[in-house]
Scaffold this motif. Structure first.
Motif, PDB file in Angstrom:
ATOM      1  N   ASN A 299     -50.408 -25.799  17.539  1.00  0.00           N
ATOM      2  CA  ASN A 299     -49.252 -25.368  17.376  1.00  0.00           C
ATOM      3  C   ASN A 299     -48.885 -24.029  18.145  1.00  0.00           C
ATOM      4  O   ASN A 299     -47.981 -23.278  18.158  1.00  0.00           O
ATOM      5  CB  ASN A 299     -49.199 -25.025  15.849  1.00  0.00           C
ATOM      6  CG  ASN A 299     -48.829 -26.180  14.920  1.00  0.00           C
ATOM      7  OD1 ASN A 299     -48.464 -27.162  15.443  1.00  0.00           O
ATOM      8  ND2 ASN A 299     -49.163 -26.013  13.602  1.00  0.00           N
TER       9      ASN A 299
ATOM     10  N   ILE B 137     -52.627 -35.258   7.679  1.00  0.00           N
ATOM     11  CA  ILE B 137     -53.079 -34.217   8.635  1.00  0.00           C
ATOM     12  C   ILE B 137     -51.666 -33.707   9.077  1.00  0.00           C
ATOM     13  O   ILE B 137     -50.663 -34.528   9.320  1.00  0.00           O
ATOM     14  CB  ILE B 137     -53.750 -34.874  10.008  1.00  0.00           C
ATOM     15  CG1 ILE B 137     -54.058 -33.764  10.731  1.00  0.00           C
ATOM     16  CG2 ILE B 137     -53.188 -35.985  10.532  1.00  0.00           C
ATOM     17  CD1 ILE B 137     -54.917 -34.236  11.948  1.00  0.00           C
ATOM     18  N   ALA B 138     -51.558 -32.506   9.324  1.00  0.00           N
ATOM     19  CA  ALA B 138     -50.203 -31.718   9.469  1.00  0.00           C
ATOM     20  C   ALA B 138     -49.730 -31.941  10.767  1.00  0.00           C
ATOM     21  O   ALA B 138     -50.319 -32.163  11.613  1.00  0.00           O
ATOM     22  CB  ALA B 138     -50.241 -30.315   9.279  1.00  0.00           C
TER      23      ALA B 138
ATOM     24  N   ARG C  51     -61.996 -28.048   5.938  1.00  0.00           N
ATOM     25  CA  ARG C  51     -60.640 -27.632   5.870  1.00  0.00           C
ATOM     26  C   ARG C  51     -60.336 -26.603   6.806  1.00  0.00           C
ATOM     27  O   ARG C  51     -59.393 -26.460   7.346  1.00  0.00           O
ATOM     28  CB  ARG C  51     -60.158 -27.534   4.415  1.00  0.00           C
ATOM     29  CG  ARG C  51     -60.092 -28.850   3.449  1.00  0.00           C
ATOM     30  CD  ARG C  51     -59.363 -28.313   2.239  1.00  0.00           C
ATOM     31  NE  ARG C  51     -60.156 -27.458   1.270  1.00  0.00           N
ATOM     32  CZ  ARG C  51     -61.050 -27.859   0.507  1.00  0.00           C
ATOM     33  NH1 ARG C  51     -61.317 -29.204   0.361  1.00  0.00           N
ATOM     34  NH2 ARG C  51     -61.726 -26.986  -0.098  1.00  0.00           N
ATOM     35  N   GLN C  52     -61.069 -25.856   6.870  1.00  0.00           N
ATOM     36  CA  GLN C  52     -61.110 -24.470   7.542  1.00  0.00           C
ATOM     37  C   GLN C  52     -61.089 -24.766   9.135  1.00  0.00           C
ATOM     38  O   GLN C  52     -60.181 -24.477  10.032  1.00  0.00           O
ATOM     39  CB  GLN C  52     -62.000 -23.262   7.330  1.00  0.00           C
ATOM     40  CG  GLN C  52     -61.949 -22.242   8.074  1.00  0.00           C
ATOM     41  CD  GLN C  52     -60.727 -21.421   7.868  1.00  0.00           C
ATOM     42  OE1 GLN C  52     -60.239 -21.354   6.707  1.00  0.00           O
ATOM     43  NE2 GLN C  52     -59.985 -21.053   8.829  1.00  0.00           N
ATOM     44  N   ASP C  53     -61.890 -25.788   9.479  1.00  0.00           N
ATOM     45  CA  ASP C  53     -61.601 -26.315  10.968  1.00  0.00           C
ATOM     46  C   ASP C  53     -60.670 -27.046  11.308  1.00  0.00           C
ATOM     47  O   ASP C  53     -60.158 -26.801  12.324  1.00  0.00           O
ATOM     48  CB  ASP C  53     -63.226 -27.085  11.122  1.00  0.00           C
ATOM     49  CG  ASP C  53     -64.285 -26.222  10.947  1.00  0.00           C
ATOM     50  OD1 ASP C  53     -64.249 -24.939  11.552  1.00  0.00           O
ATOM     51  OD2 ASP C  53     -65.471 -27.001  10.823  1.00  0.00           O
ATOM     52  N   PHE C  54     -60.150 -27.882  10.213  1.00  0.00           N
ATOM     53  CA  PHE C  54     -58.991 -28.516  10.723  1.00  0.00           C
ATOM     54  C   PHE C  54     -57.664 -27.485  10.685  1.00  0.00           C
ATOM     55  O   PHE C  54     -56.766 -27.761  11.305  1.00  0.00           O
ATOM     56  CB  PHE C  54     -58.442 -29.403   9.482  1.00  0.00           C
ATOM     57  CG  PHE C  54     -59.233 -30.867   9.731  1.00  0.00           C
ATOM     58  CD1 PHE C  54     -59.007 -31.664  10.833  1.00  0.00           C
ATOM     59  CD2 PHE C  54     -60.123 -31.491   8.524  1.00  0.00           C
ATOM     60  CE1 PHE C  54     -59.617 -32.950  10.829  1.00  0.00           C
ATOM     61  CE2 PHE C  54     -60.598 -32.743   8.980  1.00  0.00           C
ATOM     62  CZ  PHE C  54     -60.388 -33.481  10.160  1.00  0.00           C
ATOM     63  N   SER C  55     -57.650 -26.515  10.010  1.00  0.00           N
ATOM     64  CA  SER C  55     -56.716 -25.395   9.991  1.00  0.00           C
ATOM     65  C   SER C  55     -56.862 -24.528  11.462  1.00  0.00           C
ATOM     66  O   SER C  55     -55.821 -24.467  12.042  1.00  0.00           O
ATOM     67  CB  SER C  55     -56.989 -24.358   9.093  1.00  0.00           C
ATOM     68  OG  SER C  55     -56.716 -24.841   7.807  1.00  0.00           O
ATOM     69  N   THR C  56     -58.197 -24.379  11.867  1.00  0.00           N
ATOM     70  CA  THR C  56     -58.223 -24.020  13.043  1.00  0.00           C
ATOM     71  C   THR C  56     -57.580 -24.931  14.229  1.00  0.00           C
ATOM     72  O   THR C  56     -56.842 -24.438  15.185  1.00  0.00           O
ATOM     73  CB  THR C  56     -59.599 -23.665  13.699  1.00  0.00           C
ATOM     74  OG1 THR C  56     -60.298 -22.562  12.765  1.00  0.00           O
ATOM     75  CG2 THR C  56     -59.978 -23.128  14.997  1.00  0.00           C
TER      76      THR C  56
ATOM     77  N   GLN D 118     -55.172 -27.164  13.840  1.00  0.00           N
ATOM     78  CA  GLN D 118     -53.769 -27.037  13.686  1.00  0.00           C
ATOM     79  C   GLN D 118     -53.200 -25.992  14.397  1.00  0.00           C
ATOM     80  O   GLN D 118     -52.253 -26.111  15.017  1.00  0.00           O
ATOM     81  CB  GLN D 118     -53.579 -27.064  12.233  1.00  0.00           C
ATOM     82  CG  GLN D 118     -52.038 -27.387  11.936  1.00  0.00           C
ATOM     83  CD  GLN D 118     -51.535 -28.623  12.364  1.00  0.00           C
ATOM     84  OE1 GLN D 118     -51.883 -29.746  12.141  1.00  0.00           O
ATOM     85  NE2 GLN D 118     -50.296 -28.647  13.124  1.00  0.00           N
ATOM     86  N   ALA D 119     -53.702 -24.664  14.208  1.00  0.00           N
ATOM     87  CA  ALA D 119     -53.195 -23.487  14.744  1.00  0.00           C
ATOM     88  C   ALA D 119     -53.308 -23.708  16.320  1.00  0.00           C
ATOM     89  O   ALA D 119     -52.432 -23.300  17.132  1.00  0.00           O
ATOM     90  CB  ALA D 119     -54.353 -22.524  14.401  1.00  0.00           C
TER      91      ALA D 119
END
Length: 293
Positions: free
Chosen positions: A242, A277-278, A231-236, A238-239
């Motif tokens: 974006n 996925i965002a 989840r943390q890697d997906f957040s990375t 995503q950032a």
């Protein structure tokens, strides 16, 4: 004179009559003084039978409840059929044991049969945890498969971003971590499922059951930690998607990097079930539109 003779005869016959009557009473007793209890009225045997019947009835009731719930649980058809057959076989064995106990007349044998209800038919330490762990493994396997599809789609996104001059170093590192953790999770889940499949209710002692299931629970806890890292890697990622456009210097000239009007759309967004996925700031490209500068 006659009286004397009669009295003598009476005194001679009377002792013989008494002796004969006493001998008959002692050689042919009609009623024993202390009768031994029979198996049918032995209070210890009856009490133990009642206890054994209660133990068996409770287990059969629990097994029938599990059978009813199997159709509603997240199990594969093969797992559901395997559990159904195993539970039904156990119910049959318990009914046979109950019939044997009800007809038992030997206290020692009855005690051994009653003991086997707990030591052999480990309903509460076998069926229930095994079903729960099987469901957990199946659910986590389904999540792993969906995330693997997303990771594969993101690999396509990396290739596209590289072709557009984007720096994908951080993106690739995060994606590599995701793929590594997914591989480890998948391997652990397969190993634990095989471990569960290879044990039966009669193949191990209660201690062995406890140690096996405890280890699998530890594996699942480790898997949860790996999902947290994913989840943390997906957040990375995503950032990164974006992040505002930056500039590069070419021959001393400040030039903006190419701007994308949309990002390649992961195929899992249009699958069933749909992956979560965002959406990046630029949005996903529609299935029929290619990314444009």
């Amino acid at each position: 004179m006659k009286k004397i003779i009669f009295t003598a005869i009476l005194l001679f016959i009377l002792p013989l009559t008494i002796q004969k009557t006493w001998a008959q009473q002692n050689t042919n007793p009609t009623t024993p003084i202390h009768a031994s209890p029979t198996p049918q009225n032995d209070p210890q045997i009856n009490a133990l039978k009642q206890k054994a019947d209660t133990l068996i009835t409770n287990r059969i009731t629990q097994l029938n409840t599990l059978l009813t719930h199997l159709s509603q649980l997240n199990l594969s058809d093969s797992d559901r059929a395997s559990f159904t057959n195993s539970i039904q076989d156990t119910i049959t064995s318990l009914n046979q044991l109950k019939a044997k106990i009800d007809g038992e007349s030997d206290l020692t044998a009855l005690q051994e049969d009653t003991k086997s209800i707990v030591t052999v038919y480990k309903i509460y330490t076998y069926f229930e945890p095994r079903i729960r762990l099987t469901i957990a493994i199946k659910t986590l396997s389904q999540i792993t498969q969906r995330l693997t599809v997303v990771a594969n789609d993101l690999s396509t996104t990396v290739s596209y971003l590289q072709s557009q001059g984007k720096d994908t170093t951080a993106f690739e590192k995060a994606l590599t971590d995701i793929n590594f953790n997914l591989t480890q999770i998948d391997s652990t889940l397969h190993f634990d499922q095989n471990t569960i499949n290879n044990i039966t209710i009669s193949s191990a002692s209660q201690t062995s059951f406890s140690s096996i299931f405890t280890q699998i629970r530890k594996d699942l806890a480790t898997i949860q930690e790996r999902f947290a890292a994913i989840r943390q890697d997906f957040s990375t990622i995503q950032a990164i998607l974006n992040a505002p456009n930056t500039t590069t210097t070419i021959n001393g000239t400040i030039t903006p990097k190419p701007t994308l009007t949309c990002y390649p759309r992961p195929s899992c967004l249009d699958g069933t079930p749909r992956c979560m996925i965002a959406q990046p700031i630029g949005g996903w490209c529609s299935p029929t539109i290619s990314p444009r500068q």
